[in-house]
Design an enzyme around this catalytic site. Structure first.
Site, mmCIF file in Angstrom:
data_model
loop_
_atom_site.group_PDB
_atom_site.id
_atom_site.type_symbol
_atom_site.label_atom_id
_atom_site.label_comp_id
_atom_site.label_asym_id
_atom_site.label_seq_id
_atom_site.Cartn_x
_atom_site.Cartn_y
_atom_site.Cartn_z
ATOM 1 N N LEU A 77 0.819 -1.219 0.000
ATOM 2 C CA LEU A 77 0.000 0.000 0.000
ATOM 3 C C LEU A 77 0.853 1.269 0.000
ATOM 4 C CD1 LEU A 77 -2.187 -2.111 0.788
ATOM 5 C CD2 LEU A 77 -3.034 -0.490 2.472
ATOM 6 N N GLY A 106 10.235 -8.807 -5.691
ATOM 7 C CA GLY A 106 11.456 -9.592 -5.461
ATOM 8 C C GLY A 106 11.382 -10.318 -4.125
ATOM 9 N N TYR A 149 1.709 9.649 -10.565
ATOM 10 C CA TYR A 149 0.899 8.670 -9.821
ATOM 11 C C TYR A 149 0.224 7.702 -10.792
ATOM 12 C CZ TYR A 149 -2.674 7.129 -6.418
ATOM 13 O OH TYR A 149 -3.494 6.389 -5.583
ATOM 14 N N TYR A 163 6.046 -10.339 -13.544
ATOM 15 C CA TYR A 163 6.538 -11.281 -12.528
ATOM 16 C C TYR A 163 5.645 -12.525 -12.483
ATOM 17 C CZ TYR A 163 10.448 -9.121 -10.087
ATOM 18 O OH TYR A 163 11.697 -8.639 -9.763
HETATM 19 P P1 NAD Z 1 -1.947 7.445 2.721
HETATM 20 O O1 NAD Z 1 -1.148 8.548 2.139
HETATM 21 O O2 NAD Z 1 -2.737 7.715 3.934
HETATM 22 O O3 NAD Z 1 -1.009 6.198 3.034
HETATM 23 C C1 NAD Z 1 0.144 5.877 2.300
HETATM 24 C C2 NAD Z 1 1.194 5.377 3.271
HETATM 25 O O4 NAD Z 1 2.371 4.994 2.554
HETATM 26 C C3 NAD Z 1 1.643 6.457 4.271
HETATM 27 O O5 NAD Z 1 1.687 5.910 5.564
HETATM 28 C C4 NAD Z 1 3.034 6.848 3.775
HETATM 29 O O6 NAD Z 1 3.847 7.362 4.810
HETATM 30 C C5 NAD Z 1 3.519 5.547 3.190
HETATM 31 N N1 NAD Z 1 4.559 5.699 2.161
HETATM 32 C C6 NAD Z 1 4.554 6.547 1.104
HETATM 33 N N2 NAD Z 1 5.657 6.379 0.367
HETATM 34 C C7 NAD Z 1 6.386 5.397 0.974
HETATM 35 C C8 NAD Z 1 7.625 4.779 0.695
HETATM 36 N N3 NAD Z 1 8.380 5.135 -0.358
HETATM 37 N N4 NAD Z 1 8.077 3.812 1.542
HETATM 38 C C9 NAD Z 1 7.355 3.456 2.625
HETATM 39 N N5 NAD Z 1 6.163 4.007 2.951
HETATM 40 C C10 NAD Z 1 5.696 4.966 2.123
HETATM 41 O O7 NAD Z 1 -2.871 6.897 1.540
HETATM 42 P P2 NAD Z 1 -4.023 5.777 1.551
HETATM 43 O O8 NAD Z 1 -5.290 6.417 1.160
HETATM 44 O O9 NAD Z 1 -3.968 4.978 2.797
HETATM 45 O O10 NAD Z 1 -3.551 4.891 0.311
HETATM 46 C C11 NAD Z 1 -2.931 3.610 0.496
HETATM 47 C C12 NAD Z 1 -2.711 2.967 -0.867
HETATM 48 O O11 NAD Z 1 -3.970 2.804 -1.540
HETATM 49 C C13 NAD Z 1 -1.837 3.798 -1.818
HETATM 50 O O12 NAD Z 1 -1.005 2.928 -2.545
HETATM 51 C C14 NAD Z 1 -2.830 4.468 -2.735
HETATM 52 O O13 NAD Z 1 -2.282 4.730 -4.001
HETATM 53 C C15 NAD Z 1 -3.938 3.418 -2.807
HETATM 54 N N6 NAD Z 1 -5.224 4.043 -3.143
HETATM 55 C C16 NAD Z 1 -5.958 4.687 -2.182
HETATM 56 C C17 NAD Z 1 -7.157 5.287 -2.539
HETATM 57 C C18 NAD Z 1 -8.028 5.981 -1.524
HETATM 58 O O14 NAD Z 1 -9.075 6.519 -1.931
HETATM 59 N N7 NAD Z 1 -7.715 5.997 -0.255
HETATM 60 C C19 NAD Z 1 -7.610 5.229 -3.865
HETATM 61 C C20 NAD Z 1 -6.824 4.590 -4.809
HETATM 62 C C21 NAD Z 1 -5.640 3.976 -4.429
#
Ligand code: NAD
Ligand code: UDP
Length: 325
Positions: A77, A106, A149, A163
């Site tokens: 995530l 990986g 993004y 993969y």
């Molecule tokens: P969020 O920003 O609250 O959570 C993302 C988390 O990832 C954060 O805790 C951040 O610190 C961590 N993070 C970011 N880059 C990182 C890195 N390089 N290494 C380690 N940690 C890292 O967002 P969210 O809403 O909880 O989204 C979670 C996932 O779901 C994301 O991948 C997002 O693209 C996907 N997503 C969410 C939604 C939504 O509506 N909430 C919609 C589409 C996709």
């Protein structure tokens, strides 16, 4: 025994909005959970209540750097999800999406495990078909502000499938549509949190453009149920849409929040960000068929729960939310 009992599960982005709900759910299901996060948009307060649980470990790490762990399952995530946050450092967003998933794939290969990757409705871009089903290839501007993004997530899907084809890896892809709920950051910048915080502070509600663009809003608990079903489903890699097909204009969302909070905030218009999708609504036929999954929390109910969370978080600075009707 539950499906996750005795498993070691890695949740990248575990301190974020969705990740923290997922960690809690997995612990409740009996799994040992490793929450990995670089705390870019994640918050310690989202995971504080789990810190004393011996089955819970926090690892501060950035997934653009490889890591070696012994785990059975990975939920990937990690990635900022709010447009202002992922556009703040677009190069790191792209690295997180592409290098991050390569490192996680990986790791999955090394431990002979299973991975579920969090993709997004943004892979459809500004869609020309409505509602969006998984067979639609999308309409994405490859060099606009959202591309770090959108294209990052599209590339991540590509490498997941490569993969799978090359190494017969157990890969699963979910395409998440706008999801909201408690544990969102008050300065996250996404529409639901912005409007609720503005309403609770009696500040102007910022409608971007004319507010007639639509989104479909899914409550966090519903989405997490979809994640867990996807991980446990054999012989199904997706991609599968997860979202609530109820469709609302941004203006309708603002009015609903004003009504629930009883706020006196005015609606004001601000410029529409570039490449902002005009309409979005998931076709969830595949999720129903393969996962027997449908969202069950109506928008008004989910908003009430989310408003309660922000009301408590903002404390004295906010107006009290109207009592539940
Ligand atoms: P969020 O920003 O609250 O959570 C993302 C988390 O990832 C954060 O805790 C951040 O610190 C961590 N993070 C970011 N880059 C990182 C890195 N390089 N290494 C380690 N940690 C890292 O967002 P969210 O809403 O909880 O989204 C979670 C996932 O779901 C994301 O991948 C997002 O693209 C996907 N997503 C969410 C939604 C939504 O509506 N909430 C919609 C589409 C996709
Ligand atoms: N939006 C808005 N006001 C805000 C924040 C967002 O009108 O304060 C609009 C935004 O332009 C988009 C929709 O709400 O049309 C959803 O935006 P969000 O950033 O939550 O997610 P997106 O679906 O665009 O990734």
């Amino acid at each position: 025994m539950s499906i996750t009992d005795n498993k070691r599960v890695l949740v990248t982005g575990g301190a974020g909005f969705l990740g923290s709900h997922l960690c809690k759910r997995l612990l409740g299901d009996g799994a040992e959970v490793i929450c990995l996060d670089n705390f870019y948009t994640g918050q310690k307060r989202n995971i504080m209540h789990m810190m004393n649980d011996p089955m819970f470990t926090i690892l501060e790490h950035d997934i653009t750097v490889p890591i070696n762990l012994q785990v059975d399952e990975i939920y990937n995530l990690a990635c900022p999800a709010s447009p202002p946050h992922y556009q703040y450092d677009p190069i790191h967003t792209m690295k997180t999406s592409v290098m991050g998933i390569i490192h996680m794939l990986g790791l999955t290969k090394r431990v002979n495990g299973k991975i579920m990757h969090a993709s997004t409705s943004e892979v459809y871009g500004d869609p020309e078909i409505h509602p969006q089903s998984e067979s639609y290839w999308g309409h994405v501007n490859p060099n606009g502000y959202r591309a770090c993004y959108d294209e990052g997530k599209r590339s991540a899907e590509t490498i997941c499938f490569d993969y799978k084809r090359m190494h017969d890896l157990q890969v699963k892809i979910v395409r998440i549509f706008n999801t909201y709920g408690p544990n969102m950051h008050p300065e996250d910048g996404r529409v639901v949190s912005n409007f609720i915080v503005q309403a609770l502070k009696n500040e102007p509600i910022t409608i971007y453009g004319d507010g007639l663009q639509t989104r479909s809003f899914c409550y966090a608990d519903d989405l997490i149920e979809g994640f867990v079903r996807m991980m446990s489903k054999d012989n199904f890699c997706g991609p599968v849409n997860l979202g609530n097909p109820g469709e609302f204009t941004v203006r309708e969302l603002a009015e609903m929040i004003l009504d629930i909070t009883g706020s006196k905030s005015q609606l004001i218009e601000k410029p529409l960000p570039s490449d902002d999708p005009k309409h979005r609504k998931p076709d969830i036929t595949l999720a129903k068929q393969e996962l027997d999954w449908v969202p069950v929390v109506p928008l008004e109910e989910g908003l009430k729960r989310t408003i309660k969370y922000f009301d408590e978080l903002l404390g004295a600075d906010s107006i009290p939310a109207k009592p539940r009707r």
